[in-house]
Design an enzyme around this catalytic site. Structure first.
Site, short mmCIF file in Angstrom:
data_model
loop_
_atom_site.label_atom_id
_atom_site.label_comp_id
_atom_site.label_asym_id
_atom_site.label_seq_id
_atom_site.Cartn_x
_atom_site.Cartn_y
_atom_site.Cartn_z
N CYS A 114 -3.77 6.44 24.10
CA CYS A 114 -4.04 7.08 25.38
C CYS A 114 -2.80 6.98 26.26
O CYS A 114 -1.99 6.07 26.11
CB CYS A 114 -5.21 6.45 26.14
SG CYS A 114 -6.73 6.38 25.20
N GLY A 130 -6.06 1.13 26.11
CA GLY A 130 -6.27 -0.16 25.43
C GLY A 130 -7.72 -0.28 25.02
O GLY A 130 -8.45 0.71 24.97
N LYS A 166 3.80 11.99 4.88
CA LYS A 166 4.13 13.17 5.70
C LYS A 166 3.17 14.32 5.37
O LYS A 166 2.67 14.97 6.26
CB LYS A 166 5.57 13.65 5.45
CG LYS A 166 6.68 12.80 5.98
CD LYS A 166 6.86 12.82 7.48
CE LYS A 166 6.03 11.80 8.17
NZ LYS A 166 6.47 10.49 8.38
N HIS A 214 -1.83 4.13 -16.00
CA HIS A 214 -2.86 3.13 -15.73
C HIS A 214 -3.93 3.66 -14.79
O HIS A 214 -4.63 2.88 -14.15
CB HIS A 214 -2.22 1.86 -15.15
CG HIS A 214 -1.25 1.21 -16.09
ND1 HIS A 214 -1.63 0.65 -17.28
CD2 HIS A 214 0.10 1.08 -16.03
CE1 HIS A 214 -0.56 0.19 -17.91
NE2 HIS A 214 0.50 0.45 -17.18
#
Ligand code: G6P
Length: 610
Positions: free
Chosen positions: A2, A101, A487, A506
């Protein structure tokens, strides 16, 4: 995450708040809002779901005028990205608040407040804060003390901006664990999550420290520490300027940033090398003596920065013969680990504000590390402030959420760090010179690689309708493959995974068919022949291969094998060079898919929450 902005001025603050939000949008773009104190002391608010542009449109229809205000762009954590969860939050038309936060004890506070009669209008963790401030104001505290008392009840990380209508020209700002700066204007003050938001209005900044609470009016700023004692915080002049944020004619910031890599690399090397030698003091005054004692290195970082760390570990062990471990910061911070004597702790971060990386650094500072070194792109960030040694990457502001130039310049910084440490562990002067020559050649070689853009754009067409892709690499090119896959998924939403080519049989080989493009990084090194065998395994199963090869990799396009010959010579710079085409591939796939490249869904550039 934010972004928050606030202002107390003589002028109408709405344009400043809106422009600030636009510049902070990289921090989140789920919803946006602003609250401005009207001239007759009423709190007016506008909120929208979606991007800041939507808020601009709403504001054009019904403008808010006033000289005190706060604004917010959200990256949803608690509660869906909709209007009722958008900030600012207001309690009883009296007090308005923006928050960045997470309030960890919000559930407990919510229960208490509901029991005392509060009704909740949102699902956010923030609303309890504005309610608590309101409650404190009702008990006759002034705004400063109401906010201060409230912070004593909060657990978690937060930056807050608070205004209320009994003190219409006053703004209270608090920082604890989330970034917040104060912009100093002439007869006006601003707050924001970063400097960037305020560059159109000021070049002067005060960087609040954790626990600080600022009491701001148009002509007076008082900063208190967490005990409410007045403290002095110095004013710093930034070298950044507002124009750095334009696209310079490119269609997207990401493309601009990919193409600015030669320049960013040069800037990162400037003044760091003299007479073919590294200037070790660029890492900090004591760097030389600290580096002389290093017996092992621990690196912690997140996302793309973590991939840079992985590549550096190969260099560290091969060039400096020093053991090096790399950890995802969010994992490292919560695990019990053993610190070997004389281990250097290195954190890598573009923003210097990533919550997990900061927490890893704070843990390291309490542990038995030799010292802490931050490799960072933001000079005045929490990471640089809290580390003993600092090396700045000088890439310039990076706006695109998908990191590109920050990554390549981090690698330049890490390469210099490896050499500076290796010098104390037997690296000869000739070898140092040879490696410096390689890193100095980098910028020109990256420029050459960018010429492959058209070829890569054509190749990208094959990916646009795919749902999955595999990226293969070996050795230090495994992290390059990981970065390529990251990306692609970040901006084109194609599920992409990277594998060590030797691990193919594998498990992932089971996925290979003609609908799964496989991208392989094929530098001309000692593993090339082994990689070629791995690729045969893919080809035999009908998989379509896309290979980025070096000058003498000796591979040719055949049915089902698409080769792009990068025409580069192999040396220590090869992992950096091979990253460039993968950035371009992800970019062009996303362009074809019409994705929102600079602001991909659900992501944010600066992850300041856990
Ligand atoms: C976010 C960004 C990534 C970045 C990561 C770490 O996820 O979208 O591009 O690599 O955070 O950020 P930092 O600023 O610490 O390098």
């Amino acid at each position: 995450m934010c972004g928050i902005v606030g202002a107390v001025a003589q002028r109408d603050v709405s344009p400043v708040l809106l422009e600030g939000l636009k510049r902070l949008e990289y921090r989140g773009y789920d919803s946006a809002g602003l609250a401005v104190m009207s001239h007759d002391k009423e709190l007016q608010r506008l909120r929208v779901q979606g991007k800041v542009n939507e808020l601009f449109k709403e504001h054009q229809k019904s403008p808010l005028n006033g000289t005190t205000g706060i604004a917010h762009t959200r990256w949803a954590t608690h509660g869906k990205p909709n209007v009722k969860n958008a900030h600012p939050h207001i309690c009883h038309d009296k007090v308005a608040l923006v928050h960045n936060g997470i309030i960890e004890n919000h559930e407990e506070l919510r229960k208490e407040q509901m029991a005392s009669g509060f009704e909740f209008n949102s699902e956010t963790d923030t609303e309890v804060v504005v309610n608590a401030i309101y409650e404190a104001l009702e008990s006759r505290l002034d705004l400063l003390h109401a906010v201060f008392n409230t912070t004593k009840k909060l657990q978690g990380a937060y930056a807050l901006g608070v205004i209320n209508n009994t003190d219409p020209g006053r703004l209270i700002a608090v920082k604890k664990g989330s970034p917040l700066v104060i912009g100093v204007g002439i007869g006006e003050y601003f707050i924001a999550s970063d400097v960037f938001a305020l560059l159109p209005v000021t070049q002067k900044f005060i960087f609040l420290e954790d626990g600080d609470i600022a009491d701001i009016t148009r002509d007076k700023l008082t900063i208190y520490d967490s005990e409410l004692s007045i403290v002095e915080r110095s004013i710093k002049l930034t070298e950044l300027n507002a124009d750095m944020a334009d696209k310079a004619g490119y269609r997207h910031y990401m493309l601009k940033e990919i193409f600015s890599q030669p320049n960013a690399i040069e800037k990162s090397l400037e003044h760091r090398i003299k007479d073919g030698k590294i200037i070790t003091s660029e890492f900090g005054q004591n760097a030389d003596s600290i580096f002389s004692r290093v017996k092992s290195v621990k690196i912690a970082a997140c996302g793309t920065s973590y991939h840079a760390g992985l590549i550096a570990a190969y260099w560290m062990e091969e060039i400096a013969h020093i053991s090096c471990h790399v950890e995802i910061a969010s994992e490292y911070r919560y695990r019990k680990s053993v610190v070997i004597d004389d281990t250097l702790f290195v954190s890598i971060s573009q923003s210097g504000e990533t919550a997990d990386t900061l927490a890893a650094l704070h843990l390291a500072k309490e542990s038995n590390f030799l010292s802490t070194l931050a490799i960072c792109n933001v000079a005045e960030s929490s990471l640089t402030r809290d580390s003993e040694l600092v090396f700045l990457t000088h890439a310039g502001p990076e706006i695109g959420v998908a990191s590109t130039k920050a990554f390549t310049t981090q690698l330049v910084a890490l390469f210099l760090m490896v050499i500076a440490i290796a010098k104390h562990n037997g690296l000869s002067k000739e070898y140092e010179k040879m490696m410096i020559k390689q890193v100095k050649s980098l910028s020109g070689r990256v420029s050459q690689l960018l010429h492959h853009k058209d070829e890569i754009e054509i190749m990208a067409k094959d990916f646009a309708d795919k749902h999955h892709a595999l990226f293969l690499g070996r050795g230090s090119f495994l992290p390059v493959a990981m970065e390529g896959a990251l990306k692609l998924k970040e901006i084109s939403y194609i599920h992409a995974e990277a594998y060590a080519a030797g691990e193919l049989k594998h498990g992932p080989l089971a996925l290979v068919d003609d609908d799964m493009p496989i991208v392989a990084v094929a530098p001309n090194n000692n593993l090339l022949e082994k990689l070629k065998s791995n690729l045969q395994e893919v080809k035999a199963r009908g998989g379509k291969l896309y290979l980025f090869a070096d000058k003498e990799s000796d591979v040719e396009s055949t049915e089902g094998v698409y080769i792009i010959n990068l025409n580069v010579d192999y040396d220590f710079m090869a992992p950096i060079l091979h990253t460039i085409p993968l950035q371009l591939l992800a970019y062009y796939v996303a362009v074809i898919k019409g994705a929102d490249i600079d602001q991909p869904r659900n992501l944010a550039k600066s992850v300041t929450v856990e």
